[in-house]
Write an enzyme that holds these catalytic residues in place. Structure first.
Site, PDB file in Angstrom:
ATOM      1  N   CYS A 129      38.153  45.516  35.910  1.00 33.90           N
ATOM      2  CA  CYS A 129      37.595  43.905  36.214  1.00 33.90           C
ATOM      3  C   CYS A 129      36.644  43.190  37.447  1.00 33.90           C
ATOM      4  O   CYS A 129      35.541  42.537  37.457  1.00 33.90           O
ATOM      5  CB  CYS A 129      39.164  43.519  35.657  1.00 33.90           C
ATOM      6  N   HIS A 146      39.421  36.113  39.349  1.00 30.83           N
ATOM      7  CA  HIS A 146      38.854  36.590  40.637  1.00 30.83           C
ATOM      8  C   HIS A 146      38.290  36.041  41.317  1.00 30.83           C
ATOM      9  O   HIS A 146      37.156  36.666  40.834  1.00 30.83           O
ATOM     10  CB  HIS A 146      38.955  38.499  39.869  1.00 30.83           C
TER      11      HIS A 146
END
Length: 356
Positions: free
Chosen positions: A137, A251
Site C-alpha cells: 500500500c 496512510h
C-alpha cells in the site's frame, strides 16, 4: 444469486477471493464506483463466510466457498486473501483461463510477473499477463506521487517516514483501534489482541518482524524493494521508517526526494497538479495540507507541503507530504485500475484479430 449486468461480448466474468474482508469489500465498492463492465460477479471466501449475502448494485450476491473449482469461466480473478491463499489458488485460476490480479505479497518480486501502479508503470502490462501483482500500500501511494516527478527529473535518492493506518492490518486491527479508543475514553483497561502495543492515542514502529541483518522491519523492506521495482531503479538509495498511527484507513508519507539536477517547488507543484491520480493540497497561507480525514474514501492521492529541503544546499532535494486511502489507491482501486488497463489493451487486440 449472482449479479448479472446486461451481457455484452466484452463484459468479463469477475471473481473476488476474500470478498468479505476489508479489501474485498473495497474491491466491490471500487468496481461499482468506477462502473467496471461486469457480466457476472462471483464472491469467494472461506467456509466461515460462505452463505453471506453482499449487496452489489441492485442485486444481493451470495458468497461462495473458495475451492479448486471456483474459477471455471472466470475472466479476471481479484485476490485479497493473503499470500498463502494466493500461492495455492492463483495458479488454479490461471489454469482455468483467468487473469489474476493479486493484492498479496506472494508474487510482487517475481521477475516474470508485473508489479503495477498504472500511473507509474502501466507500460509493463501486456494482455497475455497471467498474474499481475498489486503493490504494498505504501509503495502504491508513494509511486503514484513520484511517477510524474521521476519522469521529468530523475530521482536519485528517497528518504521517507510513513504514518500507517489500521486498515493496513485488516478488519481486526481496525476493530482493535475502535475498541481500544472506546475503552481509553471510558477510563477502562484494554488488552490488545492484534497488535503488541496499545493502539489508541499511541503510535509505534510498524509491527512487522525485524530483519536481524539490516535492522529494518519487513514492511520497510517491502517498501524499498517494491518502490525500486515500480520506478525501474533497482539500485535507488531509499531509507524508510514505517510507523503505525491511530487512524482508520489513510496512510501518510513524509518524503524527501533528491533529484539529479536542481529543482524548485513551483515546478514540482505544477507537475503534481497536472498528473493523473493526484490532487494538490498545498495552501501554506491557511496551513492546509494533506490530511487523513480528507483522503479517506477518495480515489486521488493528496500531495502538499512541497518545499525545498534545507538540509541539501545544492538545491536538488524537495520535501513533501503524501496521503492516500490505504483501501483504495493502496489496494482495491489500484487493482481495479490494473483490470481497466488490461481490458483497454486486450479489446483492441481482439478487434484486430476479428478483422484478419
Amino acid at each position: 444469486m449472482n449479479a448479472h449486468i446486461p451481457p455484452s461480448p466484452s463484459a468479463p466474468v469477475l471473481a473476488i477471493v476474500g470478498a468479505t474482508g476489508v479489501v474485498g469489500q473495497a474491491l466491490i465498492d471500487s468496481l461499482s464506483r468506477r462502473n467496471f463492465p461486469i457480466h457476472e460477479l462471483r464472491l469467494l471466501a472461506s467456509a466461515r463466510s460462505a452463505g453471506q449475502s453482499v449487496a452489489f448494485h441492485d442485486d444481493q450476491i451470495t458468497v461462495q466457498e473458495l475451492n479448486e473449482d471456483s474459477f471455471a469461466g472466470v475472466d479476471i480473478a481479484f485476490f485479497a486473501a493473503g499470500a498463502t491463499i494466493s500461492r495455492k489458488f492463483a495458479p488454479l485460476a490461471v489454469a482455468a483461463g483467468a487473469q489474476v490480479i493479486d493484492n498479496s505479497s506472494a508474487f510482487r518480486m517475481q521477475d516474470d510477473i508485473p508489479l503495477v501502479v498504472p500511473e507509474a508503470n502501466a507500460h509493463t502490462l501486456h494482455p497475455g499477463a497471467k498474474i499481475v501483482a498489486n503493490p504494498n500500500c505504501i509503495a502504491a501511494i508513494l509511486t503514484t506521487a513520484l511517477a510524474p516527478l521521476h519522469a521529468r527529473w530523475s530521482i536519485t535518492r528517497l528518504s521517507l517516514s510513513t504514518y500507517q493506518a489500521a486498515s493496513g492490518g485488516g478488519a481486526a486491527m481496525m476493530d482493535e483501534l475502535r475498541d481500544g479508543t472506546k475503552a481509553a475514553l471510558a477510563g477502562e483497561d484494554f488488552t490488545p489482541q492484534v497488535l503488541p502495543h496499545p493502539y489508541a492515542f499511541n503510535f509505534f514502529s510498524h509491527n512487522a518482524d525485524i530483519d536481524p541483518e539490516t535492522g529494518y522491519n519487513g514492511e520497510e523492506l517491502k517498501v524499498i524493494a517494491e518502490t525500486r521495482r515500480i520506478l525501474d531503479q533497482p539500485s535507488l538509495p531509499i531509507s524508510v521508517n514505517c510507523i503505525r498511527v491511530p487512524v482508520l484507513r489513510a496512510h501518510g508519507i513524509a518524503v524527501s526526494i533528491r533529484f539529479a539536477d536542481h529543482v524548485n517547488a513551483v515546478s514540482i507543484r505544477s507537475a503534481i497538479a497536472d498528473a493523473p491520480g493526484l490532487r494538490l493540497v498545498d495552501d501554506a497561507a491557511s496551513n492546509h495540507f494533506p490530511m487523513a480525514n480528507e483522503a479517506s474514501g477518495q480515489e486521488d492521492v493528496l500531495v502538499g507541503r512541497i518545499r525545498p529541503d534545507l538540509g541539501d544546499p545544492s538545491g536538488r532535494t524537495i520535501t513533501m507530504f503524501v496521503v492516500g486511502d490505504q483501501l483504495l489507491k493502496g489496494a482495491a482501486q489500484n487493482a481495479v485500475q490494473i483490470a481497466e488497463r488490461l481490458r483497454d489493451i486486450a479489446v483492441p487486440e481482439a478487434r484486430q484479430r476479428e478483422t484478419l
